[in-house]
Motif scaffolding. Structure first.
Motif, short mmCIF file in Angstrom:
data_model
loop_
_atom_site.label_atom_id
_atom_site.label_comp_id
_atom_site.label_asym_id
_atom_site.label_seq_id
_atom_site.Cartn_x
_atom_site.Cartn_y
_atom_site.Cartn_z
N GLY A 95 0.78 -1.23 0.00
CA GLY A 95 0.00 0.00 0.00
C GLY A 95 0.80 1.28 0.00
N SER A 96 2.12 1.19 -0.07
CA SER A 96 2.95 2.39 -0.06
C SER A 96 2.95 3.06 -1.42
N ASP A 97 3.07 4.39 -1.43
CA ASP A 97 3.26 5.08 -2.70
C ASP A 97 4.69 4.85 -3.17
N GLN A 98 4.98 5.27 -4.39
CA GLN A 98 6.28 4.97 -4.97
C GLN A 98 7.43 5.58 -4.18
N GLU A 99 7.26 6.80 -3.71
CA GLU A 99 8.32 7.46 -2.97
C GLU A 99 8.60 6.75 -1.64
N THR A 100 7.53 6.39 -0.93
CA THR A 100 7.70 5.68 0.33
C THR A 100 8.35 4.33 0.11
N ALA A 101 7.96 3.65 -0.97
CA ALA A 101 8.53 2.34 -1.28
C ALA A 101 10.01 2.45 -1.59
N ARG A 102 10.39 3.50 -2.33
CA ARG A 102 11.81 3.69 -2.66
C ARG A 102 12.61 4.00 -1.39
N LEU A 103 12.03 4.79 -0.50
CA LEU A 103 12.71 5.08 0.76
C LEU A 103 12.85 3.83 1.62
N ALA A 104 11.84 2.96 1.59
CA ALA A 104 11.92 1.70 2.34
C ALA A 104 13.04 0.83 1.79
N MET A 105 13.19 0.82 0.47
CA MET A 105 14.26 0.06 -0.17
C MET A 105 15.63 0.62 0.23
N ALA A 106 15.75 1.95 0.18
CA ALA A 106 17.01 2.59 0.56
C ALA A 106 17.31 2.37 2.03
N ASP A 107 16.29 2.42 2.86
CA ASP A 107 16.47 2.23 4.30
C ASP A 107 16.95 0.81 4.60
N ALA A 108 16.37 -0.17 3.91
CA ALA A 108 16.78 -1.56 4.11
C ALA A 108 18.24 -1.75 3.69
N PHE A 109 18.62 -1.13 2.59
CA PHE A 109 20.01 -1.18 2.13
C PHE A 109 20.95 -0.55 3.15
N ALA A 110 20.58 0.62 3.63
CA ALA A 110 21.42 1.33 4.59
C ALA A 110 21.54 0.56 5.90
N HIS A 111 20.42 0.03 6.38
CA HIS A 111 20.45 -0.68 7.66
C HIS A 111 21.28 -1.95 7.55
N ALA A 112 21.05 -2.72 6.50
CA ALA A 112 21.81 -3.96 6.32
C ALA A 112 23.30 -3.67 6.21
N SER A 113 23.65 -2.63 5.45
CA SER A 113 25.07 -2.29 5.28
C SER A 113 25.70 -1.90 6.61
#
Length: 212
Positions: free
Chosen positions: A154-172
């Motif tokens: 249910g996320s909009d595109q911007e929120t979804a992209r931020l979630a992707m970036a956040d997952a990348f940053a957190h994992a790293s």
């Protein structure tokens, strides 16, 4: 016209030489970093002359891009395989994020490669605009199942992209702390931290997706 036997042999030899050069390049990059590496040194490691190396690659940046591209391709295959058959967006998000984490947990030198950390320190690096663009797109493609899952929740595109970036940053970040053994002071396990983060993110995305 079908490929001739001679043509097949020539192509096989070319691919073999290219593979040997890439293996040698990775060894040199791990030892000397991007800044310290040279085509001459890579040629020597591979057992070829610099002229023979130039036939395949015109610069050490081209070689680094190829080595990193192979690593990102393996990452994408690992993530794609992990999310096969995911029954829900939540499952896909979790499987994709943890697959990204697990790949680099099992292959720490690939993480170094991705961040240009081979004896180069933590500072910006680039391989040229076109190569950087292609490699960034390859990384995003590997992470895209996370973004897609967020959109399906249910996320909009911007929120979804931020979630992707956040997952990348957190994992790293967690991987960096794990590989440098900084997590020992907390008595924490890296994957447990990643799992906790993923569960919290999924909960937040579901709550946002339910808002009118």
């Amino acid at each position: 016209m079908a490929e001739t036997m001679r043509g097949r042999r020539k192509r096989a030899v070319t691919e073999l030489r290219r593979g040997l050069i890439l293996d040698a390049a990775r060894t040199v990059f791990e030892r000397d970093g991007l800044d310290g590496a040279s085509l001459r040194g890579i040629a020597a490691e591979a057992g070829y002359t610099p002229a023979a190396l130039y036939f395949h690659f015109d610069s050490k940046e081209a070689l680094y891009a190829e080595v990193l591209g192979q690593s990102l391709s393996a990452l994408r295959d690992h993530v794609d395989k992990a999310v096969e058959g995911a029954a829900t967006p939540e499952a896909q998000f979790r499987l994709a994020a943890l697959a990204f984490f697990d790949f680099y947990a099992a292959h720490p030198r690939d993480l170094d490669l991705g961040f240009y950390l081979f004896r180069s320190g933590m500072r910006p690096h680039g391989l040229g605009r076109e190569r950087d663009k292609a490699l960034n797109e390859a990384l995003e493609a590997a992470l895209s199942p996370i973004r897609q899952a967020a959109e399906q929740m249910g996320s909009d595109q911007e929120t979804a992209r931020l979630a992707m970036a956040d997952a990348f940053a957190h994992a790293s970040g967690v991987l960096l702390l794990a590989h440098t053994q900084r997590l020992r002071m907390f008595g924490a396990q890296a994957r447990v931290l990643m799992e906790r983060y993923v569960d919290v993110q999924i909960g937040q995305l579901l709550m946002k997706g339910e808002r009118p």
